[in-house]
Design a protein around this motif. Sequence first.
Motif, PDB file in Angstrom:
ATOM      1  N   LEU A 157       0.821  -1.205   0.000  1.00  0.00           N
ATOM      2  CA  LEU A 157       0.000   0.000   0.000  1.00  0.00           C
ATOM      3  C   LEU A 157       0.861   1.263   0.000  1.00  0.00           C
ATOM      4  N   LEU A 158       1.950   1.243   0.764  1.00  0.00           N
ATOM      5  CA  LEU A 158       2.820   2.417   0.810  1.00  0.00           C
ATOM      6  C   LEU A 158       3.499   2.655  -0.534  1.00  0.00           C
ATOM      7  N   VAL A 159       3.984   1.585  -1.151  1.00  0.00           N
ATOM      8  CA  VAL A 159       4.636   1.733  -2.458  1.00  0.00           C
ATOM      9  C   VAL A 159       3.639   2.236  -3.494  1.00  0.00           C
ATOM     10  N   PHE A 160       2.443   1.645  -3.514  1.00  0.00           N
ATOM     11  CA  PHE A 160       1.416   2.072  -4.463  1.00  0.00           C
ATOM     12  C   PHE A 160       1.041   3.531  -4.239  1.00  0.00           C
ATOM     13  N   SER A 161       0.852   3.903  -2.962  1.00  0.00           N
ATOM     14  CA  SER A 161       0.471   5.284  -2.656  1.00  0.00           C
ATOM     15  C   SER A 161       1.559   6.268  -3.076  1.00  0.00           C
ATOM     16  N   ALA A 162       2.822   5.903  -2.813  1.00  0.00           N
ATOM     17  CA  ALA A 162       3.927   6.792  -3.182  1.00  0.00           C
ATOM     18  C   ALA A 162       3.988   6.989  -4.694  1.00  0.00           C
ATOM     19  N   ARG A 163       3.813   5.908  -5.433  1.00  0.00           N
ATOM     20  CA  ARG A 163       3.846   6.024  -6.904  1.00  0.00           C
ATOM     21  C   ARG A 163       2.663   6.827  -7.418  1.00  0.00           C
ATOM     22  N   ALA A 164       1.488   6.640  -6.789  1.00  0.00           N
ATOM     23  CA  ALA A 164       0.311   7.389  -7.222  1.00  0.00           C
ATOM     24  C   ALA A 164       0.500   8.881  -6.969  1.00  0.00           C
ATOM     25  N   VAL A 165       1.032   9.216  -5.798  1.00  0.00           N
ATOM     26  CA  VAL A 165       1.269  10.628  -5.471  1.00  0.00           C
ATOM     27  C   VAL A 165       2.293  11.228  -6.426  1.00  0.00           C
ATOM     28  N   ARG A 166       3.351  10.476  -6.713  1.00  0.00           N
ATOM     29  CA  ARG A 166       4.373  10.977  -7.628  1.00  0.00           C
ATOM     30  C   ARG A 166       3.782  11.224  -9.015  1.00  0.00           C
ATOM     31  N   THR A 167       2.919  10.322  -9.463  1.00  0.00           N
ATOM     32  CA  THR A 167       2.291  10.485 -10.776  1.00  0.00           C
ATOM     33  C   THR A 167       1.393  11.717 -10.800  1.00  0.00           C
ATOM     34  N   ILE A 168       0.643  11.898  -9.704  1.00  0.00           N
ATOM     35  CA  ILE A 168      -0.261  13.054  -9.639  1.00  0.00           C
ATOM     36  C   ILE A 168       0.514  14.363  -9.644  1.00  0.00           C
ATOM     37  N   LEU A 169       1.601  14.395  -8.870  1.00  0.00           N
ATOM     38  CA  LEU A 169       2.353  15.644  -8.731  1.00  0.00           C
ATOM     39  C   LEU A 169       3.139  16.008  -9.983  1.00  0.00           C
ATOM     40  N   ARG A 170       3.284  15.073 -10.905  1.00  0.00           N
ATOM     41  CA  ARG A 170       4.020  15.383 -12.141  1.00  0.00           C
ATOM     42  C   ARG A 170       3.228  16.302 -13.062  1.00  0.00           C
ATOM     43  N   SER A 171       1.919  16.324 -12.901  1.00  0.00           N
ATOM     44  CA  SER A 171       1.096  17.180 -13.755  1.00  0.00           C
ATOM     45  C   SER A 171       0.686  18.439 -13.001  1.00  0.00           C
ATOM     46  N   ARG A 172       0.484  19.506 -13.743  1.00  0.00           N
ATOM     47  CA  ARG A 172       0.083  20.762 -13.117  1.00  0.00           C
ATOM     48  C   ARG A 172      -1.276  20.621 -12.465  1.00  0.00           C
ATOM     49  N   GLN A 173      -2.199  19.939 -13.110  1.00  0.00           N
ATOM     50  CA  GLN A 173      -3.532  19.773 -12.540  1.00  0.00           C
ATOM     51  C   GLN A 173      -3.460  18.936 -11.265  1.00  0.00           C
ATOM     52  N   GLY A 174      -2.594  17.916 -11.272  1.00  0.00           N
ATOM     53  CA  GLY A 174      -2.442  17.088 -10.085  1.00  0.00           C
ATOM     54  C   GLY A 174      -1.925  17.879  -8.903  1.00  0.00           C
TER      55      GLY A 174
END
Length: 470
Positions: A157-174
């Motif tokens: 769960l921690l690895v998945f959450s970290a990757r999801a947050v990183r993906t979101i933060l890569r975009s301006r809308q995220g």
Amino acid sequence: MGSAKGGPPMSILARDHTAGSPPLHPGTAGRVRSVLASSGPTIGTSVTIAVALWFSLAPSLLPRTSSTQGLVSGLVVVLALAVRAGIARMRAPRPARVSGETEVRYLAASVAAASVVIAGTGAHHWQNALREAMGQAQIGPRYWLDVFVTASIVAALLVFSARAVRTILRSRQGRRIAVTIGTACLATWFAAGSALLSPAPGAPDPTSLSPLPSAAGLAGSKDSLVGWDTLGREGQRFVSLASAGSAVRTYVGLESAPDVPERAALAVRELERAGGFDRAHLVLAVPTGSGWVDAHAVEGFEARWGSDVAIVAQQYSDAPSWMTFLTDRDAAAESARTLTSAVRAHVDGMPASHRPEVHVYGQSLGASGAAAAFPDAEPGSCDTVLSGPPAGMSLPGGTVLANSSDPVVWWQPSLLWSPPDLSHARVDAPVPPWLPVITFAQTTVDLLTSLDAAPGHGHRYGQDQAQCTP
């Protein structure tokens, strides 16, 4: 174009390396070997996971449930891998693999796994030793299966959450969404969180444990100068404890009077009304940060002195003790000193033959307040009773009761680099060896479950808190 000796064209040779197989690009074979060589964890990954698990399985002060141990192990492994990944990004590019590296990787993984089994075996024996000392059931193989499942789920769960947050933060809308969510969370905390910690002035406590007390000696009764609704949850709990005799229990809550001096003056008037000054012993109980007074201590004092004791407590905070300790640790001392001065002034004005013996009692953060209120107590006397005093606290005279398994007695920042002072603690369970950093982290985890132990262990103390030398 054919060969000089009439053989097949080179293009045919290039395709006909294996019957029925597609042609291999010149770099394909190298990539296949690279994939095969990269199978299995790297040596660094194996070592990192093993060290993280050793860390999480180090001896604790208190028995761990399988869910707590699994949570700790999963979290520590992910943090360790994250640190390793961060260090790897700062290093120079990795050199090319050498022949035989795959075998070395698997050997390292096997050694790491064996070392974790050894660490787990030691942790198994340690947990059972703690349980035996504290009268709890022993653990078996099922415990470690649950630990493994919980740790795996937590890590995933921690690895998945970290990757999801990183993906979101890569975009301006995220990034905009993340800022919006963070702002909403802060606004919710400031709007509702403080209201949850501090009920509205004068509002009835929705968690009242009993109706208005009928005994005249209890605060909040119909004849009391202190309103029942102003006692708060912990005050109502304190006066509602069962009693074998005619108890005198005075409690002044945060809403009972506007400030510390007025609360102390109200406590003295309420004690006088209830007949508290007519008892041979008067105990000033300094609550913890939330306003809680240990029921075992109350029972102990009333069992020791019967109907010859009155107990008074004055609230100085309604936040959790740890929050009060971090944000306003002097509040306990100020409240205890003010109440003690007011009570002593009244007692000094009484005829010498009728004066009660005054004692000050405190547990946890309340112990620091009690020590500040009565710094001149004789060692071993019943003038002050300090239970579970926080680590690093200056201990005056009086009676000090501390369990060696109590994380509150251990925890302080210096535990990172130096052993704790347990000279005033009684050994109630196996004492883990001090390890730099590791002991601090393990003790921090134990703080979360310090009240789950039976009385006499952890941060739980029994009626023996009142068994001091008179």
